[in-house]
Design a protein around this motif. Structure first.
Motif, mmCIF file in Angstrom:
data_model
loop_
_atom_site.group_PDB
_atom_site.id
_atom_site.type_symbol
_atom_site.label_atom_id
_atom_site.label_comp_id
_atom_site.label_asym_id
_atom_site.label_seq_id
_atom_site.Cartn_x
_atom_site.Cartn_y
_atom_site.Cartn_z
ATOM 1 N N UNK A 1 4.183 4.733 12.462
ATOM 2 C CA UNK A 1 3.066 4.829 11.525
ATOM 3 C C UNK A 1 3.570 5.016 10.096
ATOM 4 N N UNK A 2 4.602 5.837 9.931
ATOM 5 C CA UNK A 2 5.157 6.061 8.597
ATOM 6 C C UNK A 2 5.779 4.786 8.039
ATOM 7 N N UNK A 3 6.472 4.029 8.880
ATOM 8 C CA UNK A 3 7.087 2.794 8.397
ATOM 9 C C UNK A 3 6.013 1.771 8.029
ATOM 10 N N UNK A 4 4.923 1.724 8.802
ATOM 11 C CA UNK A 4 3.824 0.811 8.464
ATOM 12 C C UNK A 4 3.194 1.211 7.140
ATOM 13 N N UNK A 5 3.041 2.503 6.918
ATOM 14 C CA UNK A 5 2.471 2.987 5.652
ATOM 15 C C UNK A 5 3.387 2.619 4.495
#
Length: 96
Positions: A28-32
């Motif tokens: 999720x952090x990498x997508x953000x």
């Protein structure tokens, strides 16, 4: 149910599912982060487009000013008996 039971259930849950949960959070952090990068790129493209538009408008304005100057020069030449006198930098006619 005692505190020890709840504690050990939490420990077992984290042991079994902790790695996948951490991976999911990292995903999720990498997508953000990717989304923020894409937004920054889009903003940069928008700013470049605005700069190009302003540059084109300035160029068009310069062409229109030059066209008007040429029209004034043509008008000055068409007046019979008048000769065109260039202006100095301060805008005053020079006497021949």
């Amino acid at each position: 149910m005692t505190f020890d039971d709840v504690f050990w259930y939490i420990v077992i849950f984290l042991f079994v599912f902790g790695g996948s949960t951490a991976g999911f959070v990292k995903h999720l952090q990498s997508r953000r982060h990717e989304f923020k990068l894409a937004m920054a790129k889009e903003k940069a493209k928008l700013e470049q487009a605005k700069a190009k538009l302003a540059e084109e408008q300035n160029r068009q304005s310069a062409l229109e000013v030059r066209k008007a100057e040429l029209e004034i020069e043509r008008y000055d030449r068409r007046i019979p008996g008048m000769f065109s006198v260039p202006l100095t930098d301060n805008g005053v006619d020079e006497a021949p």
